[in-house]
Design a protein around this motif. Structure first.
Motif, PDB file in Angstrom:
ATOM      1  N   LEU A 187       4.807  42.158  11.899  1.00  0.00           N
ATOM      2  CA  LEU A 187       6.267  42.293  11.924  1.00  0.00           C
ATOM      3  C   LEU A 187       6.689  43.352  12.942  1.00  0.00           C
ATOM      4  CD1 LEU A 187       8.838  41.217  10.651  1.00  0.00           C
ATOM      5  CD2 LEU A 187       8.640  42.979   8.916  1.00  0.00           C
ATOM      6  N   SER A 188       5.964  44.465  13.006  1.00  0.00           N
ATOM      7  CA  SER A 188       6.285  45.528  13.970  1.00  0.00           C
ATOM      8  C   SER A 188       6.126  45.028  15.406  1.00  0.00           C
ATOM      9  CB  SER A 188       5.367  46.731  13.767  1.00  0.00           C
ATOM     10  OG  SER A 188       5.556  47.291  12.510  1.00  0.00           O
ATOM     11  N   GLU A 189       5.014  44.313  15.646  1.00  0.00           N
ATOM     12  CA  GLU A 189       4.791  43.794  16.995  1.00  0.00           C
ATOM     13  C   GLU A 189       5.835  42.744  17.375  1.00  0.00           C
ATOM     14  OE1 GLU A 189       0.789  42.377  17.018  1.00  0.00           O
ATOM     15  OE2 GLU A 189      -0.064  44.379  16.771  1.00  0.00           O
ATOM     16  N   ALA A 190       6.203  41.882  16.425  1.00  0.00           N
ATOM     17  CA  ALA A 190       7.209  40.849  16.716  1.00  0.00           C
ATOM     18  C   ALA A 190       8.569  41.487  17.005  1.00  0.00           C
ATOM     19  CB  ALA A 190       7.317  39.889  15.538  1.00  0.00           C
ATOM     20  N   LEU A 191       8.915  42.509  16.218  1.00  0.00           N
ATOM     21  CA  LEU A 191      10.191  43.187  16.445  1.00  0.00           C
ATOM     22  C   LEU A 191      10.179  43.932  17.781  1.00  0.00           C
ATOM     23  CD1 LEU A 191      12.932  43.665  15.135  1.00  0.00           C
ATOM     24  CD2 LEU A 191      11.999  45.702  14.070  1.00  0.00           C
ATOM     25  N   SER A 192       9.057  44.538  18.125  1.00  0.00           N
ATOM     26  CA  SER A 192       8.946  45.254  19.409  1.00  0.00           C
ATOM     27  C   SER A 192       9.039  44.273  20.575  1.00  0.00           C
ATOM     28  CB  SER A 192       7.628  46.016  19.446  1.00  0.00           C
ATOM     29  OG  SER A 192       7.479  46.683  20.661  1.00  0.00           O
ATOM     30  N   ALA A 193       8.363  43.118  20.444  1.00  0.00           N
ATOM     31  CA  ALA A 193       8.422  42.112  21.509  1.00  0.00           C
ATOM     32  C   ALA A 193       9.843  41.579  21.664  1.00  0.00           C
ATOM     33  CB  ALA A 193       7.448  40.974  21.203  1.00  0.00           C
ATOM     34  N   ARG A 194      10.520  41.364  20.539  1.00  0.00           N
ATOM     35  CA  ARG A 194      11.905  40.869  20.592  1.00  0.00           C
ATOM     36  C   ARG A 194      12.820  41.914  21.237  1.00  0.00           C
ATOM     37  NH1 ARG A 194      15.258  36.669  20.949  1.00  0.00           N
ATOM     38  NH2 ARG A 194      17.225  37.167  19.968  1.00  0.00           N
ATOM     39  N   LEU A 195      12.580  43.190  20.927  1.00  0.00           N
ATOM     40  CA  LEU A 195      13.376  44.263  21.516  1.00  0.00           C
ATOM     41  C   LEU A 195      13.154  44.316  23.028  1.00  0.00           C
ATOM     42  CD1 LEU A 195      15.210  46.776  21.193  1.00  0.00           C
ATOM     43  CD2 LEU A 195      13.118  48.105  20.871  1.00  0.00           C
ATOM     44  N   ASP A 196      11.881  44.228  23.459  1.00  0.00           N
ATOM     45  CA  ASP A 196      11.587  44.247  24.906  1.00  0.00           C
ATOM     46  C   ASP A 196      12.285  43.091  25.611  1.00  0.00           C
ATOM     47  OD1 ASP A 196      10.032  46.485  24.635  1.00  0.00           O
ATOM     48  OD2 ASP A 196       8.126  45.382  24.510  1.00  0.00           O
ATOM     49  N   ILE A 251      14.178  51.829  15.126  1.00  0.00           N
ATOM     50  CA  ILE A 251      13.430  50.630  14.702  1.00  0.00           C
ATOM     51  C   ILE A 251      12.323  51.028  13.731  1.00  0.00           C
ATOM     52  CG2 ILE A 251      11.824  48.891  15.531  1.00  0.00           C
ATOM     53  CD1 ILE A 251      13.831  48.061  17.384  1.00  0.00           C
ATOM     54  N   ASP A 252      11.638  52.135  14.015  1.00  0.00           N
ATOM     55  CA  ASP A 252      10.583  52.596  13.107  1.00  0.00           C
ATOM     56  C   ASP A 252      11.160  52.937  11.726  1.00  0.00           C
ATOM     57  OD1 ASP A 252       8.659  52.240  15.036  1.00  0.00           O
ATOM     58  OD2 ASP A 252       8.673  54.341  15.691  1.00  0.00           O
ATOM     59  N   GLN A 253      12.324  53.589  11.740  1.00  0.00           N
ATOM     60  CA  GLN A 253      12.967  53.930  10.476  1.00  0.00           C
ATOM     61  C   GLN A 253      13.396  52.656   9.734  1.00  0.00           C
ATOM     62  OE1 GLN A 253      16.486  56.324  10.897  1.00  0.00           O
ATOM     63  NE2 GLN A 253      16.635  56.716   8.694  1.00  0.00           N
ATOM     64  N   PHE A 254      13.917  51.665  10.472  1.00  0.00           N
ATOM     65  CA  PHE A 254      14.313  50.391   9.863  1.00  0.00           C
ATOM     66  C   PHE A 254      13.109  49.699   9.216  1.00  0.00           C
ATOM     67  CE2 PHE A 254      14.415  45.762  10.474  1.00  0.00           C
ATOM     68  CZ  PHE A 254      15.434  45.440   9.598  1.00  0.00           C
ATOM     69  N   LEU A 255      11.975  49.671   9.957  1.00  0.00           N
ATOM     70  CA  LEU A 255      10.770  49.017   9.424  1.00  0.00           C
ATOM     71  C   LEU A 255      10.245  49.750   8.184  1.00  0.00           C
ATOM     72  CD1 LEU A 255       8.852  48.070  12.688  1.00  0.00           C
ATOM     73  CD2 LEU A 255       9.896  46.516  11.045  1.00  0.00           C
ATOM     74  N   GLU A 256      10.269  51.077   8.239  1.00  0.00           N
ATOM     75  CA  GLU A 256       9.791  51.857   7.093  1.00  0.00           C
ATOM     76  C   GLU A 256      10.653  51.575   5.862  1.00  0.00           C
ATOM     77  OE1 GLU A 256       9.238  56.515   5.907  1.00  0.00           O
ATOM     78  OE2 GLU A 256       9.079  55.957   8.019  1.00  0.00           O
ATOM     79  N   THR A 257      11.970  51.550   6.049  1.00  0.00           N
ATOM     80  CA  THR A 257      12.881  51.235   4.939  1.00  0.00           C
ATOM     81  C   THR A 257      12.660  49.816   4.443  1.00  0.00           C
ATOM     82  OG1 THR A 257      14.510  52.704   5.946  1.00  0.00           O
ATOM     83  CG2 THR A 257      15.295  51.216   4.242  1.00  0.00           C
TER      84      THR A 257
END
Length: 198
Positions: free
Chosen positions: A26-35, A54-60
């Protein structure tokens, strides 16, 4: 029995490593989408500013999702502990055991219902059959004056029947041991006679 189960089903995951893999994916997919989104807008330098959010969003997101998970059959309301002595939980076996338990309760209920109703049905059937038998005998007696209607058989008390059966049982057990001894003696005599003849 149903009170033990949760009202809302939880998402089952086999191992803690699978949960970590889902988080990484999920983190990698969100990072790729952000890029991809930043490149399409022409602001690739904004990634460093957005990344902490984004890190805070994923942690929550993972903290909210964790109580709704069941990892290796255990709820995950708290952080996992390393328990090497615990055998892995078999979710399919657990579901199978619950279904067998439900089926057993259903059969027990069915058997109990039949135990309440069947004796009355059998009694009614026997009394109907006896009534039909009596009516047929009366019909035959009316058609043939020479036919003698048999008297109803004497119905002895159940205690008398039981006591006579118990006394016969005692006599029979004594008789069996006596007859067994006689049979053994007869065999030995037969063998002796056979030896004397030869």
């Amino acid at each position: 029995m149903d009170a033990c189960r949760e009202d809302l089903p939880k998402v089952s995951i086999e191992t803690e490593q699978d949960w970590k893999r889902i988080q990484n994916n999920l983190s990698e997919a969100l990072s790729a989408r952000l890029d991809k989104e930043l490149e399409s807008r022409g602001n690739p330098g904004d990634k460093e500013a957005i990344l902490p959010h984004i890190d805070q969003f994923l942690e929550t997101l993972f903290d909210i999702a964790r109580p709704n998970l069941r990892i290796n059959g255990r709820t995950t309301d708290s952080e996992p502990t390393q328990d090497d002595d615990v055998e892995p939980f078999d979710e399919a076996l657990d579901r199978y055991i619950w279904s067998l338990s439900d089926q057993r309760l259903k059969w027990d209920k069915d058997v109990a219902a039949r135990r309440r109703t069947r004796p009355k049905e059998v009694e009614r059937l026997i009394s109907d059959t006896l009534a039909q038998h009596d009516s047929v005998e009366l019909d035959v007696a009316q058609e043939d004056p020479t036919y003698d209607v048999p008297d109803k058989p004497f119905d002895p008390e159940p205690q008398e029947v039981f006591s006579s059966a118990a006394s016969l049982t005692a006599q029979l057990s004594q008789s069996i041991s006596l007859q067994h001894e006689r049979a053994i003696r007869a065999k030995s005599v037969f063998q002796e006679i056979k030896v004397l003849k030869s």
